[in-house]
Design a protein around this motif. Structure first.
Motif, PDB file in Angstrom:
ATOM      1  N   ILE A   1     -11.512  14.101  86.405  1.00 19.28           N
ATOM      2  CA  ILE A   1     -12.700  14.008  85.660  1.00 19.28           C
ATOM      3  C   ILE A   1     -12.359  14.689  84.193  1.00 19.28           C
ATOM      4  O   ILE A   1     -12.684  14.203  83.090  1.00 19.28           O
ATOM      5  CB  ILE A   1     -14.114  14.633  86.030  1.00 19.28           C
ATOM      6  N   ILE A   2     -11.776  16.015  84.231  1.00 16.52           N
ATOM      7  CA  ILE A   2     -11.206  16.778  83.068  1.00 16.52           C
ATOM      8  C   ILE A   2     -10.299  15.975  82.164  1.00 16.52           C
ATOM      9  O   ILE A   2     -10.391  15.731  80.991  1.00 16.52           O
ATOM     10  CB  ILE A   2     -10.794  17.966  83.483  1.00 16.52           C
ATOM     11  N   GLY A   3      -9.260  15.292  82.906  1.00 18.21           N
ATOM     12  CA  GLY A   3      -8.330  14.483  82.397  1.00 18.21           C
ATOM     13  C   GLY A   3      -8.826  13.302  81.701  1.00 18.21           C
ATOM     14  O   GLY A   3      -8.650  12.849  80.382  1.00 18.21           O
ATOM     15  N   LEU A   4      -9.694  12.509  82.536  1.00 19.65           N
ATOM     16  CA  LEU A   4     -10.464  11.282  81.808  1.00 19.65           C
ATOM     17  C   LEU A   4     -11.241  11.689  80.773  1.00 19.65           C
ATOM     18  O   LEU A   4     -11.602  10.782  79.704  1.00 19.65           O
ATOM     19  CB  LEU A   4     -10.932  10.512  82.846  1.00 19.65           C
ATOM     20  N   LEU A   5     -12.127  12.836  80.508  1.00 19.95           N
ATOM     21  CA  LEU A   5     -12.754  13.015  79.698  1.00 19.95           C
ATOM     22  C   LEU A   5     -12.155  13.401  78.289  1.00 19.95           C
ATOM     23  O   LEU A   5     -12.347  12.968  77.332  1.00 19.95           O
ATOM     24  CB  LEU A   5     -13.524  14.425  79.943  1.00 19.95           C
ATOM     25  N   ALA A   6     -10.728  13.677  78.453  1.00 21.64           N
ATOM     26  CA  ALA A   6      -9.992  14.137  77.250  1.00 21.64           C
ATOM     27  C   ALA A   6      -9.420  12.997  76.696  1.00 21.64           C
ATOM     28  O   ALA A   6      -8.952  12.775  75.631  1.00 21.64           O
ATOM     29  CB  ALA A   6      -8.981  15.356  77.659  1.00 21.64           C
ATOM     30  N   ILE A   7      -9.336  11.844  77.484  1.00 19.47           N
ATOM     31  CA  ILE A   7      -8.422  10.480  77.171  1.00 19.47           C
ATOM     32  C   ILE A   7      -9.383   9.725  76.459  1.00 19.47           C
ATOM     33  O   ILE A   7     -10.538   9.329  76.984  1.00 19.47           O
ATOM     34  CB  ILE A   7      -7.766  10.212  78.441  1.00 19.47           C
ATOM     35  N   ASP A   8      -8.905   9.086  75.310  1.00 15.74           N
ATOM     36  CA  ASP A   8      -9.578   8.029  74.730  1.00 15.74           C
ATOM     37  C   ASP A   8      -8.962   6.558  75.161  1.00 15.74           C
ATOM     38  O   ASP A   8      -7.881   6.403  74.780  1.00 15.74           O
ATOM     39  CB  ASP A   8      -9.630   8.069  73.181  1.00 15.74           C
ATOM     40  N   PRO A   9      -9.606   5.973  76.249  1.00 16.86           N
ATOM     41  CA  PRO A   9      -8.680   4.671  76.977  1.00 16.86           C
ATOM     42  C   PRO A   9      -8.128   3.809  75.820  1.00 16.86           C
ATOM     43  O   PRO A   9      -7.592   2.985  75.914  1.00 16.86           O
ATOM     44  CB  PRO A   9      -9.685   4.169  77.804  1.00 16.86           C
ATOM     45  N   THR A  10      -8.905   3.740  74.479  1.00 17.61           N
ATOM     46  CA  THR A  10      -8.522   2.739  73.587  1.00 17.61           C
ATOM     47  C   THR A  10      -7.330   3.100  72.705  1.00 17.61           C
ATOM     48  O   THR A  10      -6.998   2.351  72.017  1.00 17.61           O
ATOM     49  CB  THR A  10      -9.649   2.614  72.600  1.00 17.61           C
ATOM     50  N   VAL A  11      -6.999   4.404  73.108  1.00 14.89           N
ATOM     51  CA  VAL A  11      -5.794   5.102  72.171  1.00 14.89           C
ATOM     52  C   VAL A  11      -4.832   5.473  73.110  1.00 14.89           C
ATOM     53  O   VAL A  11      -3.664   5.489  73.066  1.00 14.89           O
ATOM     54  CB  VAL A  11      -6.192   6.313  71.340  1.00 14.89           C
ATOM     55  N   HIS A  12      -5.261   5.809  74.346  1.00 12.77           N
ATOM     56  CA  HIS A  12      -4.287   6.884  75.089  1.00 12.77           C
ATOM     57  C   HIS A  12      -4.037   6.032  76.288  1.00 12.77           C
ATOM     58  O   HIS A  12      -4.164   6.688  77.532  1.00 12.77           O
ATOM     59  CB  HIS A  12      -4.705   7.997  75.481  1.00 12.77           C
ATOM     60  N   GLY A  13      -3.590   4.941  76.567  1.00 12.06           N
ATOM     61  CA  GLY A  13      -3.370   4.048  77.796  1.00 12.06           C
ATOM     62  C   GLY A  13      -2.028   4.554  78.294  1.00 12.06           C
ATOM     63  O   GLY A  13      -1.026   3.817  78.176  1.00 12.06           O
ATOM     64  N   ASN A  14      -1.944   5.640  78.869  1.00 15.49           N
ATOM     65  CA  ASN A  14      -0.520   6.135  79.215  1.00 15.49           C
ATOM     66  C   ASN A  14      -0.433   6.709  80.583  1.00 15.49           C
ATOM     67  O   ASN A  14      -1.545   6.696  81.466  1.00 15.49           O
ATOM     68  CB  ASN A  14      -0.225   7.382  78.318  1.00 15.49           C
ATOM     69  N   ALA A  15       0.738   7.376  81.012  1.00 13.87           N
ATOM     70  CA  ALA A  15       0.807   7.826  82.385  1.00 13.87           C
ATOM     71  C   ALA A  15      -0.094   8.655  82.672  1.00 13.87           C
ATOM     72  O   ALA A  15      -0.414   8.937  83.776  1.00 13.87           O
ATOM     73  CB  ALA A  15       2.281   8.425  82.356  1.00 13.87           C
ATOM     74  N   LEU A  16      -0.511   9.736  81.794  1.00 10.86           N
ATOM     75  CA  LEU A  16      -1.796  10.743  82.207  1.00 10.86           C
ATOM     76  C   LEU A  16      -2.757   9.968  82.699  1.00 10.86           C
ATOM     77  O   LEU A  16      -3.545  10.471  83.560  1.00 10.86           O
ATOM     78  CB  LEU A  16      -1.939  11.732  81.057  1.00 10.86           C
ATOM     79  N   GLN A  17      -3.370   9.031  81.869  1.00  9.51           N
ATOM     80  CA  GLN A  17      -4.617   8.380  82.233  1.00  9.51           C
ATOM     81  C   GLN A  17      -4.430   7.525  83.519  1.00  9.51           C
ATOM     82  O   GLN A  17      -5.213   7.768  84.565  1.00  9.51           O
ATOM     83  CB  GLN A  17      -4.776   7.156  81.337  1.00  9.51           C
ATOM     84  N   ALA A  18      -2.930   7.067  83.955  1.00 12.79           N
ATOM     85  CA  ALA A  18      -2.961   6.589  85.155  1.00 12.79           C
ATOM     86  C   ALA A  18      -2.989   7.631  86.466  1.00 12.79           C
ATOM     87  O   ALA A  18      -3.526   7.388  87.324  1.00 12.79           O
ATOM     88  CB  ALA A  18      -1.638   5.844  85.074  1.00 12.79           C
ATOM     89  N   LEU A  19      -2.519   8.773  86.108  1.00 11.02           N
ATOM     90  CA  LEU A  19      -2.477   9.646  87.152  1.00 11.02           C
ATOM     91  C   LEU A  19      -3.747  10.153  87.403  1.00 11.02           C
ATOM     92  O   LEU A  19      -4.407  10.405  88.575  1.00 11.02           O
ATOM     93  CB  LEU A  19      -1.673  11.042  86.543  1.00 11.02           C
ATOM     94  N   CYS A  20      -4.693  10.229  86.413  1.00  8.38           N
ATOM     95  CA  CYS A  20      -6.089  10.619  86.425  1.00  8.38           C
ATOM     96  C   CYS A  20      -6.869   9.809  87.109  1.00  8.38           C
ATOM     97  O   CYS A  20      -7.691  10.074  88.198  1.00  8.38           O
ATOM     98  CB  CYS A  20      -6.640  10.815  85.208  1.00  8.38           C
ATOM     99  N   TYR A  21      -6.834   8.311  87.068  1.00  7.48           N
ATOM    100  CA  TYR A  21      -7.398   7.425  87.581  1.00  7.48           C
ATOM    101  C   TYR A  21      -6.898   7.349  89.139  1.00  7.48           C
ATOM    102  O   TYR A  21      -7.622   7.255  90.135  1.00  7.48           O
ATOM    103  CB  TYR A  21      -6.902   5.789  87.132  1.00  7.48           C
ATOM    104  N   PHE A  22      -5.629   7.698  89.342  1.00  5.90           N
ATOM    105  CA  PHE A  22      -5.133   8.077  90.938  1.00  5.90           C
ATOM    106  C   PHE A  22      -5.804   8.859  91.304  1.00  5.90           C
ATOM    107  O   PHE A  22      -6.228   8.891  92.696  1.00  5.90           O
ATOM    108  CB  PHE A  22      -3.458   8.057  90.609  1.00  5.90           C
ATOM    109  N   MET A  23      -5.948  10.043  90.807  1.00  4.30           N
ATOM    110  CA  MET A  23      -6.466  11.239  91.418  1.00  4.30           C
ATOM    111  C   MET A  23      -8.063  10.889  91.639  1.00  4.30           C
ATOM    112  O   MET A  23      -8.532  11.257  92.549  1.00  4.30           O
ATOM    113  CB  MET A  23      -6.511  12.512  90.523  1.00  4.30           C
ATOM    114  N   LEU A  24      -8.754  10.156  90.707  1.00  7.42           N
ATOM    115  CA  LEU A  24     -10.150   9.836  91.125  1.00  7.42           C
ATOM    116  C   LEU A  24     -10.255   8.860  92.015  1.00  7.42           C
ATOM    117  O   LEU A  24     -11.160   9.075  92.975  1.00  7.42           O
ATOM    118  CB  LEU A  24     -10.831   9.295  89.823  1.00  7.42           C
ATOM    119  N   TYR A  25      -9.440   8.189  92.592  1.00  2.00           N
ATOM    120  CA  TYR A  25      -9.397   7.147  93.609  1.00  2.00           C
ATOM    121  C   TYR A  25      -9.185   7.731  94.570  1.00  2.00           C
ATOM    122  O   TYR A  25      -9.697   7.527  95.749  1.00  2.00           O
ATOM    123  CB  TYR A  25      -8.242   5.939  93.243  1.00  2.00           C
TER     124      TYR A  25
END
Length: 184
Positions: A136-160
């Motif tokens: 949640i901390i990582g995903l709150l910090a990421i703007d998905p329209t700007v930062h579609g990157n590995a960090l976002q993918a890792l945060c999604y994986f952790m949330l799943y």
């Protein structure tokens, strides 16, 4: 002054702060929102630690602490569902929020039966919480329209992963409750 209860109340106060900061149109607002959530996550750990360490455990604190946690997580997940707008994030958020409702109701019911300790927090629940908070901390910090990157993918994986652990821990709680029901 009961420090743990004060920290729990502060966590509840931070919920509207999180929402306002999340939507305010200033540079780095998402990083500030992530910081607000981070402070809440740290106070979650800290109030439990201090309650045990200082001997300030109260019935009010035992009631309010999980409520504050669930409110903070649910609000953050709703914000993320709106911002990220993906079916998988929405499913993970729905599983997490739904489980919290089921387990809260189960704990209340077990408390009515005098068996609240039968559904105490498990190790899996603690791991789930850690994954969930970090995601949640990582995903709150990421703007998905700007930062579609590995960090976002890792945060999604952790949330799943947190959602899977959420289901697993719910099954453990339900089994414990079923054993109590068989004995009634």
């Amino acid at each position: 002054m009961n420090i743990p209860n004060t920290l729990t109340l502060m966590r509840i106060f931070l919920i509207p702060v999180l929402v306002v900061v999340f939507y305010l149109p200033f540079q780095h607002h998402l990083l500030v929102a992530a910081a607000v959530f981070s402070v809440a996550a740290v106070t979650d750990w800290l109030d439990g630690y201090l309650a045990r360490r200082l001997g300030q455990m109260t019935k009010f604190g035992a009631f309010l602490d999980p409520v504050a946690d669930k409110l903070m997580v649910a609000v953050a997940l709703v914000l993320l569902v709106e911002r990220h707008n993906t079916i998988l994030l929405t499913l993970a958020a729905s599983v997490i929020i739904g489980r919290e409702i089921v387990v809260s109701a189960l704990r209340e019911w077990m408390a009515e039966l005098g068996q609240r300790t039968s559904v105490a927090v498990s190790y899996i629940g603690k791991v789930k919480t850690a994954f969930q908070m970090i995601a949640i901390i990582g995903l709150l910090a990421i703007d998905p329209t700007v930062h579609g990157n590995a960090l976002q993918a890792l945060c999604y994986f952790m949330l799943y992963a947190a959602a899977v652990l959420t289901l697993w821990s719910m099954v453990i709680y339900l089994r414990a409750a079923a054993e109590v029901m068989r004995g009634q």
